[in-house]
Design a protein around this motif. Structure first.
Motif, PDB file in Angstrom:
ATOM      1  N   VAL A 631      25.170  49.141  36.164  1.00 52.33           N
ATOM      2  CA  VAL A 631      26.009  49.087  37.360  1.00 52.33           C
ATOM      3  C   VAL A 631      27.459  48.954  36.918  1.00 52.33           C
ATOM      4  O   VAL A 631      27.792  48.087  36.093  1.00 52.33           O
ATOM      5  N   LEU A 632      28.299  49.814  37.435  1.00 50.72           N
ATOM      6  CA  LEU A 632      29.745  49.712  37.220  1.00 50.72           C
ATOM      7  C   LEU A 632      30.367  49.111  38.469  1.00 50.72           C
ATOM      8  O   LEU A 632      30.008  49.493  39.592  1.00 50.72           O
ATOM      9  N   ARG A 633      31.302  48.199  38.306  1.00 49.68           N
ATOM     10  CA  ARG A 633      31.935  47.568  39.468  1.00 49.68           C
ATOM     11  C   ARG A 633      33.403  47.289  39.185  1.00 49.68           C
ATOM     12  O   ARG A 633      33.818  47.094  38.038  1.00 49.68           O
ATOM     13  N   ALA A 634      34.193  47.252  40.252  1.00 50.74           N
ATOM     14  CA  ALA A 634      35.628  46.981  40.132  1.00 50.74           C
ATOM     15  C   ALA A 634      36.141  46.466  41.461  1.00 50.74           C
ATOM     16  O   ALA A 634      35.557  46.725  42.521  1.00 50.74           O
ATOM     17  N   ALA A 635      37.243  45.721  41.410  1.00 51.93           N
ATOM     18  CA  ALA A 635      37.843  45.157  42.626  1.00 51.93           C
ATOM     19  C   ALA A 635      39.339  44.976  42.423  1.00 51.93           C
ATOM     20  O   ALA A 635      39.810  44.777  41.303  1.00 51.93           O
ATOM     21  N   ALA A 636      40.059  45.064  43.522  1.00 49.23           N
ATOM     22  CA  ALA A 636      41.493  44.776  43.544  1.00 49.23           C
ATOM     23  C   ALA A 636      41.798  44.050  44.845  1.00 49.23           C
ATOM     24  O   ALA A 636      41.241  44.386  45.896  1.00 49.23           O
ATOM     25  N   SER A 637      42.661  43.048  44.771  1.00 49.07           N
ATOM     26  CA  SER A 637      42.933  42.263  45.978  1.00 49.07           C
ATOM     27  C   SER A 637      44.297  41.609  45.906  1.00 49.07           C
ATOM     28  O   SER A 637      44.882  41.452  44.827  1.00 49.07           O
ATOM     29  N   THR A 638      44.796  41.248  47.065  1.00 50.25           N
ATOM     30  CA  THR A 638      45.949  40.361  47.160  1.00 50.25           C
ATOM     31  C   THR A 638      45.475  39.047  47.762  1.00 50.25           C
ATOM     32  O   THR A 638      44.446  38.986  48.437  1.00 50.25           O
ATOM     33  N   GLY A 639      46.202  37.977  47.495  1.00 54.77           N
ATOM     34  CA  GLY A 639      45.790  36.670  48.000  1.00 54.77           C
ATOM     35  C   GLY A 639      46.979  35.746  48.159  1.00 54.77           C
ATOM     36  O   GLY A 639      48.131  36.111  47.878  1.00 54.77           O
ATOM     37  N   PHE A 640      46.693  34.558  48.612  1.00 55.83           N
ATOM     38  CA  PHE A 640      47.752  33.579  48.802  1.00 55.83           C
ATOM     39  C   PHE A 640      47.152  32.174  48.800  1.00 55.83           C
ATOM     40  O   PHE A 640      45.938  31.997  48.935  1.00 55.83           O
ATOM     41  N   ARG A 641      48.029  31.209  48.613  1.00 61.53           N
ATOM     42  CA  ARG A 641      47.650  29.806  48.797  1.00 61.53           C
ATOM     43  C   ARG A 641      48.777  29.116  49.533  1.00 61.53           C
ATOM     44  O   ARG A 641      49.923  29.085  49.060  1.00 61.53           O
ATOM     45  N   ALA A 642      48.452  28.576  50.690  1.00 63.04           N
ATOM     46  CA  ALA A 642      49.453  27.842  51.453  1.00 63.04           C
ATOM     47  C   ALA A 642      49.749  26.515  50.774  1.00 63.04           C
ATOM     48  O   ALA A 642      48.836  25.863  50.253  1.00 63.04           O
ATOM     49  N   PRO A 643      51.010  26.080  50.734  1.00 70.40           N
ATOM     50  CA  PRO A 643      51.285  24.744  50.193  1.00 70.40           C
ATOM     51  C   PRO A 643      50.531  23.697  51.001  1.00 70.40           C
ATOM     52  O   PRO A 643      50.482  23.763  52.224  1.00 70.40           O
ATOM     53  N   SER A 644      49.921  22.759  50.313  1.00 70.88           N
ATOM     54  CA  SER A 644      49.159  21.737  51.027  1.00 70.88           C
ATOM     55  C   SER A 644      50.101  20.793  51.758  1.00 70.88           C
ATOM     56  O   SER A 644      51.281  20.644  51.393  1.00 70.88           O
ATOM     57  N   SER A 690      45.315  40.583  42.115  1.00 70.40           N
ATOM     58  CA  SER A 690      44.300  40.525  41.066  1.00 70.40           C
ATOM     59  C   SER A 690      43.500  41.812  41.020  1.00 70.40           C
ATOM     60  O   SER A 690      43.295  42.475  42.047  1.00 70.40           O
ATOM     61  N   VAL A 691      43.069  42.168  39.819  1.00 70.46           N
ATOM     62  CA  VAL A 691      42.174  43.301  39.618  1.00 70.46           C
ATOM     63  C   VAL A 691      41.078  42.867  38.662  1.00 70.46           C
ATOM     64  O   VAL A 691      41.285  42.009  37.801  1.00 70.46           O
ATOM     65  N   SER A 692      39.895  43.435  38.820  1.00 68.33           N
ATOM     66  CA  SER A 692      38.791  43.130  37.918  1.00 68.33           C
ATOM     67  C   SER A 692      37.921  44.369  37.767  1.00 68.33           C
ATOM     68  O   SER A 692      37.884  45.233  38.650  1.00 68.33           O
ATOM     69  N   ALA A 693      37.212  44.452  36.656  1.00 65.95           N
ATOM     70  CA  ALA A 693      36.295  45.558  36.409  1.00 65.95           C
ATOM     71  C   ALA A 693      35.205  45.068  35.487  1.00 65.95           C
ATOM     72  O   ALA A 693      35.443  44.221  34.609  1.00 65.95           O
ATOM     73  N   GLY A 694      33.994  45.582  35.714  1.00 67.46           N
ATOM     74  CA  GLY A 694      32.899  45.101  34.888  1.00 67.46           C
ATOM     75  C   GLY A 694      31.720  46.044  34.886  1.00 67.46           C
ATOM     76  O   GLY A 694      31.695  47.059  35.604  1.00 67.46           O
ATOM     77  N   VAL A 695      30.743  45.695  34.074  1.00 66.74           N
ATOM     78  CA  VAL A 695      29.512  46.466  33.976  1.00 66.74           C
ATOM     79  C   VAL A 695      28.353  45.488  33.868  1.00 66.74           C
ATOM     80  O   VAL A 695      28.484  44.416  33.261  1.00 66.74           O
ATOM     81  N   THR A 696      27.228  45.825  34.494  1.00 67.54           N
ATOM     82  CA  THR A 696      26.015  45.027  34.358  1.00 67.54           C
ATOM     83  C   THR A 696      24.905  45.939  33.856  1.00 67.54           C
ATOM     84  O   THR A 696      24.937  47.156  34.052  1.00 67.54           O
ATOM     85  N   ALA A 697      23.933  45.322  33.196  1.00 66.04           N
ATOM     86  CA  ALA A 697      22.801  46.079  32.666  1.00 66.04           C
ATOM     87  C   ALA A 697      21.525  45.293  32.870  1.00 66.04           C
ATOM     88  O   ALA A 697      21.514  44.064  32.705  1.00 66.04           O
ATOM     89  N   ASN A 698      20.477  46.003  33.237  1.00 65.61           N
ATOM     90  CA  ASN A 698      19.161  45.392  33.419  1.00 65.61           C
ATOM     91  C   ASN A 698      18.182  46.083  32.476  1.00 65.61           C
ATOM     92  O   ASN A 698      17.718  47.189  32.734  1.00 65.61           O
ATOM     93  N   TRP A 699      17.923  45.421  31.348  1.00 67.84           N
ATOM     94  CA  TRP A 699      17.022  45.964  30.348  1.00 67.84           C
ATOM     95  C   TRP A 699      15.674  45.241  30.384  1.00 67.84           C
ATOM     96  O   TRP A 699      15.068  44.988  29.346  1.00 67.84           O
ATOM     97  N   GLY A 700      15.259  44.878  31.581  1.00 67.42           N
ATOM     98  CA  GLY A 700      13.979  44.178  31.701  1.00 67.42           C
ATOM     99  C   GLY A 700      14.114  42.727  31.323  1.00 67.42           C
ATOM    100  O   GLY A 700      14.624  41.909  32.096  1.00 67.42           O
TER     101      GLY A 700
END
Length: 933
Positions: A631-644, A690-700
């Protein structure tokens, strides 16, 4: 030709008369899906390779319509392993097929179904478009000696970091925790998918996460938890503020008709322990659930009692204990000369008799949690969960030695004293809601309330300005934080569009309130201070008592003014009191498009508006593509944190240990005069990409996931260094006024919160699991690792008024806390082997190197990487009773010792307080008795 047409008409007529049973026969595949606790509600039943999907009802029943043929039927349910059965359907009217979902009883499994990160039906970790860790707490706690949630995760999840703090006031009892090396306030915590409130405590002492407000995970008893899902990806567009580093979702236990109870006892069986054994820990846990009705309802109750004894790792105090002022009978004309060695010899004492308590704090408390579900009809259910937690903590400050004349009262404590800070920590939460289905839309309406209250008491101390009349215990005030969140969510899966489309949207209203409560007068007052209001007829000054006055009238024998307030932890002033609140509203849209059964694209957008700083719009786009076992996967997002609210409104005076020196430092708000003098503006939100990318494998037997990520945070909020001001003749007007303001606050330096820097974080997470039979038993292996690095980029955001003070505004130690005070590399290898009634658990954790936080380059020190080994052995006497014995840190490994200098202070910190890897307790031996009925 005519005959051929006649034959076709005849065939059509026959098939029509018999309902199409010859060419169009259909069969109902029906059955029940169960696990060890009974019927499983809302399990997904799918004909593999098709869009034929259904869900189980309140009784665990399902029904599928298929044509004759060979099929694989796959059942998935949240928190359970996927189960598959093959069938060969002939032309029966009904084909019975039941499923029993078996738990694999392991710590993590990449084939387990999760909900976090998606509002669609549950997917396995390998199939998700973003990386998720799943931890089976019930199984983990059978094998390991750690009993608090923070410490369990610190050793188990490589991307998670948390350590017990030392000499950090309330932070000694609320461990800061983080994901991917980011701040404790940049990870969002959910319980059963609902936002958890943060603590009322703000971390202002010398520790990782300085200036942040986190969530107190230790307030949740492990006996109440079924599993933990850790989403290692930015998710502010899905879940709102704080989810920059990721999301931790705690799923509460829903088991019924089972009683689980454990009793654990352990302590540090270590070469550095006092009397070779210290830091004893006792914990008792219990969990029991009952069924409600016949449609899957339940009430699950969990409780815990914890008691933790303190330990000390300081061996001797190397500073001045006695000066000649302490012995006027021997030194009638004292000058402040150090007479420690001679006085100790006269008394028959050692420097070890005058140490502080540098190590784990004392703690005792209990908690009770409830998780419940009440079906109203086949499609409607009411749920509620929450809990109460109380902990009484006792930490220490730095010992006040007899030579510190202005902070001691010899008639009360002739040999000095060790101040004790008592923390009363109350935590309460309740979430309730109703779920239903309206026109194929799943609807969830809920309200979640949370409150944390911390009250401080100071014992075994004095207000030196009260001289002989000083009490030895004080009520110092405290904090309050309340959060109430209301959600309305809609979700629908369209199985007839593309290969399936899921649409979710909803709204949220959140209210927050933050309070500081002042202490009793004697806890903060300096009775030796006065203010001149004029002169009398003879020209003599006229004074009135003023706790914030600029004239001192009470002096110790060495001429130093007596200090006011409870020493070690001055109470909150009336001027510190605050009762601030705000609210926010949010709306989101979260969609997932299955263009084919292999290709998924998900998109989310969220708008939030805060009453105190404005609005923000964030989005996320992720994709996943299946290639056979990969499985190939990737994501990109924007985010924020409000001051407490804490960062916006906190102000107080507290003890500061910096470069080996102890002083009183004041924290000022951003609307204070000090902030205006320094040109520090009001706080705004942190913004991330943020951006991320990855791969998963299922070999039993082998399963693998590899994910890389990049996170950019702009306008990151920091807790500044200490501004001192000056009253020297040549000082600027700015420094002179700051000096006067500090005098009024009984402080020698000022610190504030500011959007001062931008940072970038890069990292790689790797998870490999293996499971198979080995001999007559079962072997499970897990190898996981995280490699991350955070750097401050660009210039510090400083105003013209801060020119020449940039190195104080964001000092060197603050940079180290952000970049390298926690391990940037952590690797975990665990092996679990079970055979008949025996179970062996072996784990090695590699903690990478860290830096000690200091502003003095000469004191810089890198603490080398270490490997900590855990080993436990379990035996089941019966199917209901088992015993586990073992040791964490089997080989009694300690961090590198600090060099003599500012990181060690006057012998206080043999092991770094500022750069932490795995604590300083040493080998921890434990035994745990478990009962399951």
């Amino acid at each position: 030709m005519i005959r051929e047409k006649y034959s076709l008409k005849k065939l059509f007529l026959v098939t029509s008369l018999f309902g199409g049973t010859v060419l169009f026969a259909q069969t109902k595949v029906t059955g029940i899906v169960q696990n060890d606790n009974g019927p499983v509600v809302n399990a997904t039943v799918n004909v593999k390779g098709t869009n034929i999907t259904t869900s189980t009802d309140a009784n665990g029943l399902y029904e599928l319509i298929v044509e004759p043929g060979k099929y694989s039927i796959v059942v998935t349910a949240v928190g359970e392993s996927a189960t598959e059965q093959s069938i060969d359907v002939m032309d029966e009217n009904e084909f019975p097929l039941d499923f029993l979902l078996q738990s694999i009883n392991e710590q993590t499994d990449l084939s387990e179904v999760v909900l976090i990160g998606s509002r669609s039906v549950g997917r396995t970790q390998l199939d998700s478009s973003t990386p998720v860790d799943v931890i089976d707490i019930k199984e983990v706690t059978k094998d390991v000696g750690q009993v608090s949630l923070n410490q369990i995760l610190n050793y188990l999840a490589p991307s998670f970091s948390s350590n017990t703090q030392v000499i950090s006031d309330g932070t000694d009892h609320v461990d800061p925790a983080s994901l991917r090396g980011l701040g404790p306030d940049q990870v969002l915590v959910l319980i059963n998918g609902k936002r958890r409130h943060t603590t009322s405590l703000i971390n202002i002492n010398g520790a990782f996460g300085k200036g942040s407000v986190g969530t107190d995970l230790n307030a949740i008893p492990t006996s109440a938890i079924k599993r933990i899902e850790i989403l290692r990806d930015g998710a502010a567009a899905q879940y709102g503020s704080d989810a920059i580093a990721g999301v931790i979702n705690i799923v509460l236990d829903d088991s019924t008709d089972k009683l689980r109870a454990t009793i654990s006892y352990g302590g540090n069986l270590s070469r550095n322990a006092e009397d070779n054994f210290d830091g004893e820990t006792f914990q008792a846990n219990v969990n029991y659930g009952v069924k409600v009705g016949e449609k899957g309802g339940y009430v699950n109750l969990a409780g815990s009692y914890d008691k933790r004894q303190p330990f000390n790792r300081q061996k001797e105090f190397t500073g001045t204990i006695f000066s000649d002022y302490n012995r006027p009978d021997l030194y009638p004309n004292p000058t402040g000369v150090d007479i420690t060695e001679a006085e100790l010899a006269r008394r028959g004492e050692t420097r070890g008799d005058y140490v502080s308590r540098i190590g784990q704090s004392k703690n005792e408390g209990g908690a009770i949690f409830i998780n419940s579900l009440f079906p109203v009809s086949d499609k409607t259910e009411i749920y509620a969960f929450g809990g109460l937690n109380y902990r009484l903590g006792e930490s220490t400050a730095f010992r006040r030695q007899p030579s510190q004349l202005h902070q001691t009262v010899a008639s009360i404590f002739p040999n000095g004293y060790l101040p004790l800070i008592e923390t009363n920590n109350y935590d309460r939460s309740l979430s309730a809601g109703i779920r239903s289905e309206i026109n194929n839309w799943k609807v969830d309406f809920s309200n979640t309330y949370g409150n944390n209250t911390i009250d401080f008491g100071v014992k075994n101390t004095v207000n030196a300005s009260m001289l002989d009349s000083s009490p030895t215990s004080f009520e110092a005030g405290g904090y309050r934080f309340t959060q109430n969140t209301t959600n309305l969510d809609f979700t629908r899966f369209f199985d007839d569009a593309l290969a399936g489309i899921n649409v979710a949207f909803g709204a949220e209203f959140r209210y927050e309130k933050y309070q500081i409560v002042a202490g009793e007068e004697s806890s903060y007052a300096n009775y030796g201070k006065v203010r001149q209001i004029g002169v009398d007829g003879n020209g003599n000054p006229i004074y009135v008592q003023d706790f914030n006055g600029n004239v001192n009238t009470l002096f110790a024998a060495n001429g130093t003014p007596f200090a006011g307030g409870a020493q070690a932890f001055p109470g909150f002033l009336p001027a510190n009191e605050v009762n601030a609140s705000r609210h926010s509203v949010a709306a989101y849209l979260d969609t997932e498009f299955n263009f084919t059964k292999e290709w998924l694209v998900a998109a989310a957008v969220r708008y939030e508006d805060y009453s105190d700083f404005g609005s923000t719009l964030n989005g996320k786009l992720s994709t996943r593509y299946k290639l056979g076992n990969y499985v190939l996967r990737a994501a990109a997002s924007t985010g924020f944190r409000a001051p407490s609210l804490h960062q916006l409104y906190f102000s107080a005076t507290s003890s500061l240990f910096q470069e080996g020196v102890i002083s009183n430092s004041g924290t000022f708000t951003n609307d204070s005069r000090v902030a205006k003098l320094l040109g520090i503006p009001q706080l705004n939100e942190e913004k991330s990409k943020s951006v991320s990318a990855g791969v998963t494998a299922n070999w039993g037997k082998f399963k693998l996931s590899v994910d890389g990520y990049f996170i950019r945070i702009d306008d990151r909020i920091v807790y500044t260094g200490a501004f001192t001001g000056s009253n020297a003749a040549g000082a600027s007007d700015q420094d002179k006024e700051i000096y006067q303001l500090l005098q009024q606050a009984n402080a020698t330096s000022a610190r504030l919160f500011a959007n001062a820097i931008d940072t970038e974080t890069r990292g790689l997470d790797v998870v490999l699991t293996y499971q198979d039979r080995f001999g007559r038993g079962k072997l499970r292996g897990d190898l996981s690792a995280t490699f991350s690095k955070t750097n401050v980029v660009g210039d510090v955001h400083a105003s013209d008024l801060l020119k020449g003070k940039e190195s104080t505004y964001f000092d060197r130690s603050s940079r180290i806390y952000l970049e390298s005070a926690v391990p940037r590399t952590k690797v975990n290898l665990s092996l679990n082997y079970s055979l008949d009634k025996w179970n062996v658990y072996l784990r090695n954790v590699y903690f990478g190197e860290v830096d000690g936080a200091t502003n003095t380059i000469a004191d810089s020190q890198v603490f080398s990487a270490k490997v900590v080994t855990d080993l436990s052995l379990g035996y089941a006497f019966t199917k209901n009773v088992s015993l586990t014995v073992g040791a964490n840190n089997l080989f009694d490994i300690y961090p590198d010792k600090t060099n003599v200098g500012g990181l060690r202070g006057a012998g206080y910190f043999l092991y770094s307080r500022t750069g932490q890897q795995f604590g300083t307790g040493g080998r921890f031996a434990f035994a745990r008795l478990s009962l399951n009925l």
